[in-house]
Design an enzyme around this catalytic site. Sequence first.
Site, PDB file in Angstrom:
ATOM      1  N   GLU A 155       0.809  -1.222   0.000  1.00 39.61           N
ATOM      2  CA  GLU A 155       0.000   0.000   0.000  1.00 39.61           C
ATOM      3  C   GLU A 155       0.849   1.283   0.000  1.00 39.61           C
ATOM      4  O   GLU A 155       0.825   2.056   0.950  1.00 39.61           O
ATOM      5  CB  GLU A 155      -0.976  -0.005   1.176  1.00 39.61           C
ATOM      6  CG  GLU A 155      -2.021  -1.085   1.052  1.00 39.61           C
ATOM      7  CD  GLU A 155      -3.151  -0.972   2.079  1.00 39.61           C
ATOM      8  OE1 GLU A 155      -2.967  -0.312   3.107  1.00 39.61           O
ATOM      9  OE2 GLU A 155      -4.222  -1.556   1.825  1.00 39.61           O
ATOM     10  N   GLU A 306      -6.765  -8.206  -0.431  1.00 40.07           N
ATOM     11  CA  GLU A 306      -7.105  -8.193   0.993  1.00 40.07           C
ATOM     12  C   GLU A 306      -8.572  -7.843   1.154  1.00 40.07           C
ATOM     13  O   GLU A 306      -9.095  -6.985   0.446  1.00 40.07           O
ATOM     14  CB  GLU A 306      -6.313  -7.114   1.747  1.00 40.07           C
ATOM     15  CG  GLU A 306      -4.843  -7.337   1.891  1.00 40.07           C
ATOM     16  CD  GLU A 306      -4.196  -6.194   2.702  1.00 40.07           C
ATOM     17  OE1 GLU A 306      -4.889  -5.515   3.474  1.00 40.07           O
ATOM     18  OE2 GLU A 306      -2.989  -5.984   2.521  1.00 40.07           O
TER      19      GLU A 306
HETATM   20  C1  GLA Z   1      -4.245  -2.630   4.772  1.00 38.56           C
HETATM   21  C2  GLA Z   1      -2.889  -3.246   4.906  1.00 38.56           C
HETATM   22  C3  GLA Z   1      -2.836  -4.380   5.877  1.00 38.56           C
HETATM   23  C4  GLA Z   1      -3.703  -4.122   7.083  1.00 38.56           C
HETATM   24  C5  GLA Z   1      -5.098  -3.772   6.644  1.00 38.56           C
HETATM   25  C6  GLA Z   1      -6.045  -3.556   7.795  1.00 38.56           C
HETATM   26  O1  GLA Z   1      -4.978  -3.076   3.723  1.00 38.56           O
HETATM   27  O2  GLA Z   1      -2.308  -3.608   3.695  1.00 38.56           O
HETATM   28  O3  GLA Z   1      -1.493  -4.549   6.249  1.00 38.56           O
HETATM   29  O4  GLA Z   1      -3.155  -3.094   7.830  1.00 38.56           O
HETATM   30  O5  GLA Z   1      -5.045  -2.597   5.910  1.00 38.56           O
HETATM   31  O6  GLA Z   1      -7.342  -3.250   7.344  1.00 38.56           O
END
Ligand code: GLA
Length: 671
Positions: A155, A306
């Site tokens: 991210e 995710e």
């Molecule tokens: C992001 C991150 C993860 C985690 C999630 C929690 O998507 O990539 O490492 O912190 O948020 O929602």
Amino acid sequence: MPSYRPINSRAPFIWHGGDYNPEQWPPEVWDEDVLLMQQAHFNIATIGVFSWVSLQPAEDSWTWGWLDRVIEKLATAGRNICLATPTAAQPAWMSQAYPDVLRADDRGRRVHHGGRTNYCPNSPNYRRLAVQIATKLAERYGDLPNLLLWHVSNEYATPCYCELCAQAFRGWLQQRYGSLDELNARWWTRFWSHTYTDWTQIEPPFADGERNIHGLTIDYRRFQSDALMECYKLERDAIRAITPNIPITTNFMGTFPHLDYRAWAQEVDVIAWDCYPWPKAYPGDIAFLHDLNRGLKDGQPFMLMEQTPSSQNWQPVNALKRPGILRLWSYLAVAHGADTVMYFQWRRGRGGSEKFHGAVVEHSGRNDTRVFREVSELGAELERLGDTTIGAMTPARVGVLFDWNNWWAIDAAVGPINPKNYVEFVRKHYAALWRKNVPIDIIFSDSDLGRYDLVIAPMLYLVKPGLAERIEQWVQSGGTFVATVFSGVADETDLAFEGYPGPFKQVLGIRVEEIDALYPEQHNQIVMADGSGSYSCANLCDIVYAEGAQVLATYGEDFYAGTPVVTENSFGQGRAYYIATDAEASFLDDFYGHLLEAQGITPLLPTPTGVEVTLRATEQRRLLFVLNHNAEATQVPLPEGQRFRDHLGAGPVGSTLDLPPYGVSILEVQE
Ligand code: GLA
Ligand code: ZN
């Protein structure tokens, strides 16, 4: 219908898995983890995302042993690997040894060590050390037969305002503008005596500094997006040189404001994104984000990298996903083009700020919890689907245009109303089309329009060079174009056009003279010229003069009552419409209903409210995803004379499809 290749031909099935952080746990837990992964039909584990200090506890020391063992256990248990580089959070030793690694906030203050994405993208030390560990990971693990994908960093996110960035920005500007005179002209710097007389005077748009030159604001955002992308590319190129055949990506965040993902999309092999909607999100808004991600690579299937199996932790209220929602929203992603269903995270950590974030394995470590059961059942079901949906594409005839630069310019603009809520505005137009059960592509200013019959460009304030000409040509040859209020206002450095809607004047056959802004409690009316009724509108009202266009509706109130609010212009073989205001949803439902009908674009299936249908097709099959977003059971009548097979159902499909609460069917049309 041609289809896309699987993300990695070694694994032509839906990847079901997610983030696994074994470094947070003692080795005894690892055996339990792989056993539970088998039970959960977790076929891929993303490892290494935040492992930097565990792999490199000091600049000259490397500790690979634990990762070797974890990887071996995963391999023995038949699990695949998505291997991440750990560069989203630098170790404390690095911030200490090389302070330039730490980014500066929007007042230019160096931040303290901590958190994540807290590095400067222009720091030579950060770049050097990130590339070094990416290289070592690729050298050490690149030959693993179960390594399916590289996940570079995590991210990418946070802009920096440090002196290194300021210097690099000046270089970036010199490249872009050639001369200071050109920059001054394009940024309109005579305003308030802001003319730069030397390159060194240019600073980032500090919160307590220059925020009134919007060319600067937008260019700095472009520059920071580019700088972070450069970090990604450096790691990617190092990895690619060692493992040319393993796809590489990084995870995106939907409509994340700081990165122009359309530009990033060219640099990744597959789009991967992290989907965290509010528990009560409107399903059309989630669908929009999936379509956006599918659009980034012009239709190529993407990864749901995710999602939470149960709750988030970073919203004010973190409600659990109700039973059935995890399955429904996982298929929602697949229905819109995802070839993977993955989670954050595998096992809930005992400390740190994410200990209340949902995980497949809760603190209790049990496999008989509701969440573990839902995940395992879904995993088993996805396994049964095999390659049925893999690589299938979505043939859309409708495009909705989204543009990050446009968003930045709209946000920077002071007036005529604040905030202008660009993303919400686009979603509102998208949702009206989504409710019709027709496939929709999210497209961008550089997309090929030829694929579409209908293109909607909500609030396209900033018009990139060449776009208006391409739209004109496409309408000329039969396309139907819709533009809205506050469009065609400025060029790519935010210089206002001399008359709105700028380069769209011709194709729309109108002229906008003034823009009225309404107070929150105020409304106006859209009165249809054919007497069919009226609708409410709010926020912004362009005052329009028809110059060739036909007036379909006029304002109902105020000093501009009776002047055009919706127009239609015949242009060559096509048509172009203008909606001069922020219309209520029922107007958009009716308006787009007529346009779709006129184009012969019919719903994939007519359904009761809250039941969505999407299409994914391959050379072999046409798959209709039918998703019941309602908490009640419902029935969908199926067209007569067609036979269907339900890939998720047990028995044959009759003339009506029975969907349980939050139920899903994947219907294959049998010819
Ligand atoms: C992001 C991150 C993860 C985690 C999630 C929690 O998507 O990539 O490492 O912190 O948020 O929602
Ligand atoms: Zn910096």
